[in-house]
Enzyme design. Structure first.
Site, PDB file in Angstrom:
ATOM      1  N   ASN A  89      -3.710 -37.941 -11.233  1.00 13.84           N
ATOM      2  CA  ASN A  89      -4.730 -37.199 -10.881  1.00 13.84           C
ATOM      3  C   ASN A  89      -4.348 -35.687 -11.601  1.00 13.84           C
ATOM      4  O   ASN A  89      -3.624 -35.442 -12.189  1.00 13.84           O
ATOM      5  CB  ASN A  89      -4.820 -37.012  -9.248  1.00 13.84           C
ATOM      6  CG  ASN A  89      -6.104 -36.824  -8.765  1.00 13.84           C
ATOM      7  OD1 ASN A  89      -7.052 -36.142  -9.577  1.00 13.84           O
ATOM      8  ND2 ASN A  89      -6.333 -37.135  -7.647  1.00 13.84           N
ATOM      9  N   HIS A 119      19.517 -27.574 -16.685  1.00 17.33           N
ATOM     10  CA  HIS A 119      20.441 -26.809 -17.605  1.00 17.33           C
ATOM     11  C   HIS A 119      21.849 -26.800 -17.006  1.00 17.33           C
ATOM     12  O   HIS A 119      21.984 -26.991 -15.802  1.00 17.33           O
ATOM     13  CB  HIS A 119      19.826 -25.234 -17.354  1.00 17.33           C
ATOM     14  CG  HIS A 119      18.554 -25.076 -18.147  1.00 17.33           C
ATOM     15  ND1 HIS A 119      18.371 -24.996 -19.638  1.00 17.33           N
ATOM     16  CD2 HIS A 119      17.221 -25.109 -17.669  1.00 17.33           C
ATOM     17  CE1 HIS A 119      17.075 -24.745 -19.642  1.00 17.33           C
ATOM     18  NE2 HIS A 119      16.504 -24.981 -18.835  1.00 17.33           N
ATOM     19  N   ALA A 144      -0.237 -35.469  -3.389  1.00 19.40           N
ATOM     20  CA  ALA A 144      -0.234 -34.192  -4.013  1.00 19.40           C
ATOM     21  C   ALA A 144       0.968 -33.403  -3.844  1.00 19.40           C
ATOM     22  O   ALA A 144       1.625 -33.395  -2.867  1.00 19.40           O
ATOM     23  CB  ALA A 144      -1.451 -33.665  -3.431  1.00 19.40           C
ATOM     24  N   ALA A 162       2.818 -36.003   0.715  1.00 19.30           N
ATOM     25  CA  ALA A 162       2.413 -34.838  -0.006  1.00 19.30           C
ATOM     26  C   ALA A 162       3.375 -33.683   0.296  1.00 19.30           C
ATOM     27  O   ALA A 162       4.236 -33.654   1.373  1.00 19.30           O
ATOM     28  CB  ALA A 162       1.097 -34.356   0.343  1.00 19.30           C
ATOM     29  N   ARG A 182      13.169 -37.704   2.654  1.00 19.91           N
ATOM     30  CA  ARG A 182      14.171 -38.352   3.552  1.00 19.91           C
ATOM     31  C   ARG A 182      13.144 -39.714   3.912  1.00 19.91           C
ATOM     32  O   ARG A 182      12.079 -39.228   4.181  1.00 19.91           O
ATOM     33  CB  ARG A 182      14.595 -37.666   4.809  1.00 19.91           C
ATOM     34  CG  ARG A 182      13.680 -37.426   5.992  1.00 19.91           C
ATOM     35  CD  ARG A 182      14.181 -36.280   6.718  1.00 19.91           C
ATOM     36  NE  ARG A 182      13.139 -36.209   8.056  1.00 19.91           N
ATOM     37  CZ  ARG A 182      11.834 -35.344   7.714  1.00 19.91           C
ATOM     38  NH1 ARG A 182      11.585 -34.935   6.632  1.00 19.91           N
ATOM     39  NH2 ARG A 182      11.305 -35.485   8.811  1.00 19.91           N
TER      40      ARG A 182
END
Length: 189
Positions: A89, A119, A144, A162, A182
Site C-alpha cells: 500500500n 549503525h 498501517a 497497526a 508482543r
C-alpha cells in the site's frame, strides 16, 4: 568493487565500513534507486508500468500479480524479493540493503517501514553499517504505520497490528500488537 561483491557481503552479514569501496558501491546504487523511485512517484502510472519500474529497481522480475500503490521509497532496491500476489500500500519505505523477502499473498499496509541496517554503536565506528535481513512469510498481514527492525522473521499467516514496532521474530499465526510488539493471541482459521 561491484554490486555483486556488495550483495555478497550484505547477504553474508558482513559489516560495511564507512568510506570503504563497498560503501561507495552502496551509495552509487542508492542514487539509482532514488532516480527510479522518483520516476515511480512523480506521476500516475498504469499498473504494468509500476511493475516495470519495480523490476528495474529490484533487478528482478516482478510477477504480474504484484500490486504497488505509490508512493514507495527504497534507498537501495537491489535486495528486495517479492512473492506472488503481494500488495504494497501507499507510503511504504524499504531500507533493503540487508535483504527484504516478502512471501506470497502478503498485505503490507500504508506507511510500513522495513529496516535492514544498523549503525555501529561505537562513536568512532558510527558510520559502519551492519546488515541483517527481514523475512516475511506467506499470507502475512501488516497493518498501517508498522515498523519492522533488522533481523526480524515473521512467520506465515501472522498479523501485525497497526502502529506496532516489531523488534523480534514473530511466530506463525501470531497476532502482534504494540511497541515493542508482543503476542496478543493466535490467529485461527
Amino acid at each position: 568493487m561491484t554490486l555483486t561483491d556488495l550483495l555478497h557481503a550484505l547477504d553474508s552479514g558482513e559489516t560495511v565500513p564507512a568510506n570503504s569501496p563497498l560503501h561507495a558501491v552502496m551509495h552509487e546504487t542508492s542514487q539509482e534507486a532514488l532516480r527510479i523511485t522518483g520516476e515511480l512517484n512523480g506521476k500516475y502510472h498504469e499498473p504494468v508500468r509500476v511493475r516495470e519500474l519495480l523490476a528495474e529497481l529490484t533487478g528482478r522480475e516482478i510477477d504480474e500479480s504484484v500490486t504497488l500503490f505509490p508512493p514507495f521509497t527504497s534507498d537501495f532496491g537491489k535486495n528486495i524479493r517479492l512473492g506472488k500476489r503481494v500488495f504494497l500500500n501507499a507510503g511504504c519505505r524499504f531500507q533493503d540493503q540487508g535483504g527484504i523477502e516478502i512471501g506470497d499473498d502478503c498485505l503490507i499496509g500504508h506507511n510500513t517501514v522495513i529496516a535492514t541496517l544498523n549503525h555501529d554503536l561505537a562513536p568512532s565506528r558510527r558510520g559502519d553499517l551492519h546488515p541483517s535481513p527481514v523475512v516475511i512469510g506467506k499470507n502475512v498481514w501488516i497493518g498501517a504505520n508498522v515498523t519492522i527492525l533488522p533481523g526480524v522473521t515473521i512467520g506465515d499467516d501472522a498479523v501485525i497490528a497497526a502502529a506496532s514496532v516489531v523488534t523480534k521474530d514473530v511466530p506463525a499465526r501470531a497476532l502482534m500488537v504494540g511497541s515493542p510488539a508482543r503476542i496478543l493471541r493466535t490467529v485461527e482459521g
